[in-house]
Design a protein around this motif. Structure first.
Motif, mmCIF file in Angstrom:
data_model
loop_
_atom_site.group_PDB
_atom_site.id
_atom_site.type_symbol
_atom_site.label_atom_id
_atom_site.label_comp_id
_atom_site.label_asym_id
_atom_site.label_seq_id
_atom_site.Cartn_x
_atom_site.Cartn_y
_atom_site.Cartn_z
ATOM 1 N N LEU A 47 8.607 45.552 3.658
ATOM 2 C CA LEU A 47 9.923 46.005 4.203
ATOM 3 C C LEU A 47 10.936 44.902 4.039
ATOM 4 N N PRO A 48 12.133 45.388 3.816
ATOM 5 C CA PRO A 48 13.251 44.308 3.522
ATOM 6 C C PRO A 48 13.398 43.458 4.886
ATOM 7 N N PRO A 49 13.603 42.149 4.768
ATOM 8 C CA PRO A 49 13.432 41.122 5.925
ATOM 9 C C PRO A 49 14.420 42.018 7.014
ATOM 10 N N GLU A 50 15.574 42.311 6.180
ATOM 11 C CA GLU A 50 16.730 42.710 7.665
ATOM 12 C C GLU A 50 16.312 43.727 8.355
ATOM 13 N N LEU A 51 15.614 44.798 7.649
ATOM 14 C CA LEU A 51 15.259 45.858 8.233
ATOM 15 C C LEU A 51 13.944 45.673 9.007
ATOM 16 N N LEU A 52 13.154 44.885 8.839
ATOM 17 C CA LEU A 52 11.840 44.392 9.631
ATOM 18 C C LEU A 52 12.356 43.872 10.881
ATOM 19 N N ARG A 53 13.259 42.976 10.606
ATOM 20 C CA ARG A 53 13.741 42.331 11.701
ATOM 21 C C ARG A 53 14.287 43.139 12.906
ATOM 22 N N VAL A 55 13.977 46.457 13.252
ATOM 23 C CA VAL A 55 12.804 47.230 13.977
ATOM 24 C C VAL A 55 11.903 46.361 14.832
ATOM 25 N N LEU A 56 11.530 45.204 14.619
ATOM 26 C CA LEU A 56 10.918 44.304 15.482
ATOM 27 C C LEU A 56 11.927 44.107 16.773
ATOM 28 N N MET A 57 12.810 43.816 16.574
ATOM 29 C CA MET A 57 13.802 43.482 17.382
ATOM 30 C C MET A 57 13.928 44.546 18.635
ATOM 31 N N ARG A 58 13.982 45.932 18.090
ATOM 32 C CA ARG A 58 14.161 47.052 18.973
ATOM 33 C C ARG A 58 12.952 47.209 19.673
ATOM 34 N N ILE A 59 11.685 46.838 19.136
ATOM 35 C CA ILE A 59 10.489 46.941 19.910
ATOM 36 C C ILE A 59 10.253 45.732 20.771
ATOM 37 N N GLU A 60 10.806 44.728 20.647
ATOM 38 C CA GLU A 60 10.728 43.639 21.692
ATOM 39 C C GLU A 60 11.552 44.001 22.769
ATOM 40 N N GLU A 61 12.792 44.324 22.557
ATOM 41 C CA GLU A 61 13.767 44.801 23.647
ATOM 42 C C GLU A 61 13.339 45.852 24.640
ATOM 43 N N SER A 62 12.830 46.911 23.991
ATOM 44 C CA SER A 62 12.133 48.075 24.677
ATOM 45 C C SER A 62 11.102 47.901 25.477
ATOM 46 N N GLU A 63 10.280 46.822 25.013
ATOM 47 C CA GLU A 63 8.726 46.962 25.918
ATOM 48 C C GLU A 63 9.009 45.632 26.590
ATOM 49 N N SER A 64 9.351 45.860 27.906
ATOM 50 C CA SER A 64 9.462 44.658 28.578
ATOM 51 C C SER A 64 8.363 44.325 29.536
ATOM 52 N N ALA A 76 2.741 41.723 16.069
ATOM 53 C CA ALA A 76 2.549 40.502 15.556
ATOM 54 C C ALA A 76 1.044 40.210 14.930
ATOM 55 N N GLY A 77 0.349 41.176 14.946
ATOM 56 C CA GLY A 77 -1.128 41.026 14.310
ATOM 57 C C GLY A 77 -0.860 41.717 12.700
ATOM 58 N N VAL A 78 0.090 42.507 12.458
ATOM 59 C CA VAL A 78 0.003 43.509 11.373
ATOM 60 C C VAL A 78 -0.202 42.464 10.038
ATOM 61 N N LYS A 87 7.434 35.830 16.332
ATOM 62 C CA LYS A 87 7.281 34.397 16.792
ATOM 63 C C LYS A 87 8.924 33.925 17.192
ATOM 64 N N GLU A 88 9.718 34.410 16.126
ATOM 65 C CA GLU A 88 11.044 34.324 16.542
ATOM 66 C C GLU A 88 11.691 34.911 17.439
ATOM 67 N N LEU A 89 11.256 36.272 17.685
ATOM 68 C CA LEU A 89 12.074 37.104 18.690
ATOM 69 C C LEU A 89 11.431 36.963 19.868
ATOM 70 N N VAL A 90 10.188 36.722 20.203
ATOM 71 C CA VAL A 90 9.618 36.794 21.271
ATOM 72 C C VAL A 90 9.950 35.151 21.987
ATOM 73 N N LYS A 91 10.725 35.196 23.090
ATOM 74 C CA LYS A 91 11.019 33.958 24.003
ATOM 75 C C LYS A 91 10.084 33.455 24.598
ATOM 76 N N VAL A 92 10.009 32.238 24.973
ATOM 77 C CA VAL A 92 9.088 31.522 25.904
ATOM 78 C C VAL A 92 9.204 32.125 27.170
ATOM 79 N N PRO A 93 8.256 31.888 28.042
ATOM 80 C CA PRO A 93 8.468 32.472 29.352
ATOM 81 C C PRO A 93 9.621 31.765 30.144
ATOM 82 N N GLU A 94 9.763 30.643 29.762
ATOM 83 C CA GLU A 94 10.848 29.772 30.464
ATOM 84 C C GLU A 94 12.214 30.725 30.472
#
Length: 336
Positions: A47-53, A55-64, A76-78, A87-94
């Motif tokens: 997938l193009p990096p822009e599209l992949l980012r 898609v994954l950004m929407r998944i990260e924001e929706s699955e709280s 992350a395991g695909v 790893k860039e999108l998921v923020k640390v617990p802090e």
């Protein structure tokens, strides 16, 4: 009789040839499915990096919350490209207040809120399991985080802490650390500076588990005994400018007029009175008390026969909080 034999043999031939046809069909289907899987895999990884980012950004924001947050881990395991983006999108617990990947248990907790967990004790196996609370209810299934097993020795008690319940051997990938239970609770966080609790303070954030063996790179303790700390301060190695190690102490209880006893406010997170219940706050630096010293960094309390709540926040991690609470199980003297 001869006709009967011929008929039977003909049926056998027909049956065997039919089975051969079916087998060839199944092989074709399997091969076709395998080719589709390879094509799909290539498609998703290419997938193009822009599209992949996006898609994954929407998944990260929706699955709280868990258990739906497992989709974030699955993404992350695909493949490597998906993993790097996650790893860039998921923020640390802090920052996020969430525990997503295994390394999150060794990263500081949230700054703006307190992370709620609970511990289940198994007296028969001498094991303790740590779960993240999925709701405000004191009794829920929770999300498994860590497991610990008590190992009694002649002079002390050790607790082996692991990412898996059934794999607690040293040197294995699931091994997280070990606690040697102290007889008094006086926590000095060697790895965390005292300035971490101030506004804008920074605490150490571990980003990966060490790959090297424990024998070649032994782990450093994250808190020491009181006697060792006194030796360090008397030798002059501890700085007087407020950049020493973070020291946690028991929060002083208040007298309750109606109950006529000393009490701590756990805000509904503790329901059973016990000598093991405690709250830890940061010790004042050089006698100077600020608003940050009134915040509870770790609280532990009983809610059932073998169920205890454990709530923690920045700058300590889930692993550090769990280890401190484990020391409280060993003996009542640890509550002093």
């Amino acid at each position: 009789m001869i006709l009967g034999l011929k008929t039977r043999s003909r049926r056998v031939v027909q049956d065997s040839s039919f089975a051969g046809i079916e087998k060839s069909k199944s092989d074709i289907i399997k091969n076709h499915a395998g080719e589709n899987e390879k094509e799909n895999c290539c498609f998703w990884s290419d997938l193009p990096p822009e599209l992949l980012r996006e898609v994954l950004m929407r998944i990260e924001e929706s699955e709280s919350k868990w258990p739906r947050r497992k989709h974030v881990v699955a993404c992350a395991g695909v493949c490597r490209s998906w993993r790097e983006v996650m790893k860039e999108l998921v923020k640390v617990p802090e920052i996020s207040g969430r525990i997503t990947f295994p390394i999150s248990v060794k990263q500081p907790g949230p700054r703006e809120s307190i992370f709620q967990c609970f511990i289940k004790r198994n007296r028969d196996t001498q094991t303790y399991n740590l779960f993240a609370s999925l709701s405000q209810a004191l009794a829920d299934d929770g999300k498994f985080l860590l497991a610990a097993r008590k190992c009694r020795r002649a002079t002390c008690t050790d607790y082996v802490i692991s990412l898996h319940v059934n794999d607690m051997q040293k040197g294995r990938s699931a091994y997280v650390g070990k606690l040697r239970g102290p007889r008094r609770m006086h926590c000095i966080m060697d790895a965390i500076p005292a300035s971490a609790i101030r506004l804008g303070g920074v605490g150490p954030t571990q980003m990966y588990f060490p790959i090297a063996s424990l024998e070649s790179h032994p782990s450093f303790p994250f808190f020491r005994s009181k006697s060792n700390y006194m030796d360090k301060t008397s030798s002059g190695s501890s700085s007087s400018k407020g950049d020493g190690s973070l020291i946690l102490r028991n929060k002083a209880p208040r007298w309750h007029e109606q109950l006529q006893c000393w009490c701590l406010n756990f805000h509904g997170r503790v329901t059973v009175a016990s000598v093991k219940n405690f709250q830890l706050v940061a010790s004042p630096e050089n006698g100077q008390v600020g608003p940050e010293h009134g915040k509870v960094i770790l609280q532990f309390g009983k809610v059932g026969k073998d169920v205890f709540t454990m709530d923690y926040r920045f700058p300590i991690s889930a692993f550090q909080a769990f280890a401190i609470c484990l020391s409280n199980f060993d003996t009542k003297i640890a509550c002093e």
